[in-house]
Design a protein around this motif. Structure first.
Motif, PDB file in Angstrom:
ATOM      1  N   LEU A   7      21.716  18.864 -11.553  1.00  0.00           N
ATOM      2  CA  LEU A   7      21.764  18.495 -10.144  1.00  0.00           C
ATOM      3  C   LEU A   7      22.895  19.237  -9.432  1.00  0.00           C
ATOM      4  O   LEU A   7      22.737  19.678  -8.281  1.00  0.00           O
ATOM      5  CB  LEU A   7      21.973  16.983 -10.005  1.00  0.00           C
ATOM      6  CG  LEU A   7      20.742  16.088 -10.186  1.00  0.00           C
ATOM      7  CD1 LEU A   7      21.156  14.626 -10.229  1.00  0.00           C
ATOM      8  CD2 LEU A   7      19.743  16.324  -9.055  1.00  0.00           C
ATOM      9  N   GLN A   8      24.017  19.366 -10.093  1.00  0.00           N
ATOM     10  CA  GLN A   8      25.163  20.042  -9.498  1.00  0.00           C
ATOM     11  C   GLN A   8      24.823  21.502  -9.183  1.00  0.00           C
ATOM     12  O   GLN A   8      25.185  22.029  -8.117  1.00  0.00           O
ATOM     13  CB  GLN A   8      26.373  19.979 -10.438  1.00  0.00           C
ATOM     14  CG  GLN A   8      26.979  18.604 -10.610  1.00  0.00           C
ATOM     15  CD  GLN A   8      26.112  17.657 -11.448  1.00  0.00           C
ATOM     16  OE1 GLN A   8      25.283  18.126 -12.251  1.00  0.00           O
ATOM     17  NE2 GLN A   8      26.304  16.365 -11.274  1.00  0.00           N
ATOM     18  N   GLU A   9      24.121  22.143 -10.102  1.00  0.00           N
ATOM     19  CA  GLU A   9      23.721  23.541  -9.902  1.00  0.00           C
ATOM     20  C   GLU A   9      22.783  23.659  -8.702  1.00  0.00           C
ATOM     21  O   GLU A   9      22.901  24.587  -7.891  1.00  0.00           O
ATOM     22  CB  GLU A   9      23.029  24.061 -11.158  1.00  0.00           C
ATOM     23  CG  GLU A   9      22.674  25.544 -11.085  1.00  0.00           C
ATOM     24  CD  GLU A   9      21.958  26.031 -12.341  1.00  0.00           C
ATOM     25  OE1 GLU A   9      21.317  27.088 -12.273  1.00  0.00           O
ATOM     26  OE2 GLU A   9      22.053  25.339 -13.384  1.00  0.00           O
ATOM     27  N   ALA A  10      21.865  22.694  -8.565  1.00  0.00           N
ATOM     28  CA  ALA A  10      20.940  22.697  -7.437  1.00  0.00           C
ATOM     29  C   ALA A  10      21.683  22.489  -6.125  1.00  0.00           C
ATOM     30  O   ALA A  10      21.392  23.150  -5.113  1.00  0.00           O
ATOM     31  CB  ALA A  10      19.890  21.606  -7.626  1.00  0.00           C
ATOM     32  N   GLN A  11      22.660  21.594  -6.109  1.00  0.00           N
ATOM     33  CA  GLN A  11      23.432  21.319  -4.899  1.00  0.00           C
ATOM     34  C   GLN A  11      24.259  22.529  -4.481  1.00  0.00           C
ATOM     35  O   GLN A  11      24.367  22.840  -3.288  1.00  0.00           O
ATOM     36  CB  GLN A  11      24.326  20.097  -5.129  1.00  0.00           C
ATOM     37  CG  GLN A  11      23.550  18.791  -5.216  1.00  0.00           C
ATOM     38  CD  GLN A  11      24.406  17.617  -5.652  1.00  0.00           C
ATOM     39  OE1 GLN A  11      25.506  17.802  -6.173  1.00  0.00           O
ATOM     40  NE2 GLN A  11      23.915  16.410  -5.450  1.00  0.00           N
ATOM     41  N   VAL A  12      24.829  23.216  -5.461  1.00  0.00           N
ATOM     42  CA  VAL A  12      25.606  24.415  -5.159  1.00  0.00           C
ATOM     43  C   VAL A  12      24.701  25.489  -4.575  1.00  0.00           C
ATOM     44  O   VAL A  12      25.054  26.173  -3.590  1.00  0.00           O
ATOM     45  CB  VAL A  12      26.321  24.935  -6.427  1.00  0.00           C
ATOM     46  CG1 VAL A  12      26.922  26.328  -6.169  1.00  0.00           C
ATOM     47  CG2 VAL A  12      27.397  23.961  -6.855  1.00  0.00           C
ATOM     48  N   ALA A  13      23.514  25.659  -5.155  1.00  0.00           N
ATOM     49  CA  ALA A  13      22.578  26.686  -4.686  1.00  0.00           C
ATOM     50  C   ALA A  13      22.094  26.399  -3.265  1.00  0.00           C
ATOM     51  O   ALA A  13      21.948  27.321  -2.449  1.00  0.00           O
ATOM     52  CB  ALA A  13      21.387  26.775  -5.635  1.00  0.00           C
ATOM     53  N   LEU A  14      21.871  25.115  -2.963  1.00  0.00           N
ATOM     54  CA  LEU A  14      21.387  24.736  -1.638  1.00  0.00           C
ATOM     55  C   LEU A  14      22.528  24.587  -0.634  1.00  0.00           C
ATOM     56  O   LEU A  14      22.293  24.565   0.579  1.00  0.00           O
ATOM     57  CB  LEU A  14      20.587  23.435  -1.712  1.00  0.00           C
ATOM     58  CG  LEU A  14      19.279  23.475  -2.508  1.00  0.00           C
ATOM     59  CD1 LEU A  14      18.654  22.081  -2.571  1.00  0.00           C
ATOM     60  CD2 LEU A  14      18.297  24.463  -1.887  1.00  0.00           C
ATOM     61  N   GLY A  15      23.725  24.436  -1.146  1.00  0.00           N
ATOM     62  CA  GLY A  15      24.876  24.290  -0.274  1.00  0.00           C
ATOM     63  C   GLY A  15      24.979  22.939   0.404  1.00  0.00           C
ATOM     64  O   GLY A  15      25.588  22.815   1.475  1.00  0.00           O
TER      65      GLY A  15
END
Length: 275
Positions: A7-15
């Protein structure tokens, strides 16, 4: 399959932070391939066909007068054995026709751009795309259905569906395997022309299943929400089409009746069977 492992990786990618819906979608779909997600459609068709039909089966078997007074052809009663045979035949058709069709169509679904990403559609996007799908299918289905009432096509293919001159909810997908494929084309046409998220794609086929079961229910309930949808045909409208059977050259509409009005194949719904 989503290109993120956490989830953290997805949040970073989406900003940004993920919404609750996006979080749930991530947890469900992150480890599933697009092919597996696409094949959910067959599972949903079988599942919701069964669920939507159960109340109608119970009403038919109960003989409860307050509900059965809304039956369009009250002189015809179906036994559990008859209804179970219909259900078994439909599930068999799902296995031999629908499942292979879903698998074969996967490359097309990918090519037209049905997406599985984290950017879930808004409520408004769900609404307008589903509405567009209904309108597109309604027009194309009208002509496909009308074609199936030509002498050769009716005798070789469509006659199977019309074995139920008094339709029941379970008989909605009861048809020749070739008809399932032919009438599957209009169903795919909307998503092909206006592709969206796979969740819209799923919802579209679930709603189509619900609509088909209701139209074949054999009951015209006054409290049905569809009573308030403009130009919606409904069970009584489609029941007439089945009652006339092979001689029917009217009421071809799937959902909305505008094509029947435009092309002069509209007939008023009948009331004589309620006498």
């Amino acid at each position: 399959m989503l290109p993120y492992h956490t989830l953290q990786e997805a949040q970073v990618a989406l900003g940004r932070e993920l919404s609750l819906a996006e979080t749930l979608w991530f947890k469900y779909s992150a480890n599933k391939s697009d092919f597996v997600l696409h094949c959910h459609n067959t599972l949903f068709l079988c599942l919701f066909y069964s669920i939507f039909s159960i109340p109608l089966v119970l009403i038919e078997l109960s003989g409860y007068e307050k509900l059965n007074k809304h039956k369009i052809q009250p002189r015809v009663k179906r036994s559990f054995t008859e209804m179970f045979k219909c259900y078994k035949d439909v599930m068999q058709t799902f296995v031999i026709a629908v499942s292979p069709l879903q698998i074969i169509s996967y490359p097309t679904i990918k090519w037209i751009g049905i997406r599985t990403d984290l950017s879930l559609p808004s409520v408004w996007e769900f609404f307008w795309q589903i509405l567009v799908y209904f309108v597109i299918e309604d027009f194309s289905h009208y002509w496909m259905h009308r074609m199936l009432h030509c002498k050769w096509a009716y005798e070789k293919i469509h006659k199977v569906h019309h074995e139920y001159t008094t339709p029941i909810g379970l008989s909605a997908p009861y048809a020749h395997w070739a008809e399932i494929i032919i009438l599957g084309i209009p169903s795919f046409l909307g998503p092909a022309l206006v592709p969206g998220h796979i969740t819209i794609y799923w919802l579209w086929f679930i709603l189509r299943q619900l609509e088909a079961v209701e139209n074949h229910s054999g009951y015209d309930f006054p409290w049905s929400p569809t009573k308030y949808i403009p130009f919606y045909g409904g069970p009584a409208y489609h029941d007439y089409h089945h009652y006339v059977g092979g001689k029917s050259q009217s009421n071809f509409a799937l959902v909305f009746t505008y094509c029947d009005y435009i092309y002069r194949t509209h007939k008023v719904t009948f009331v004589i069977l309620n006498d």
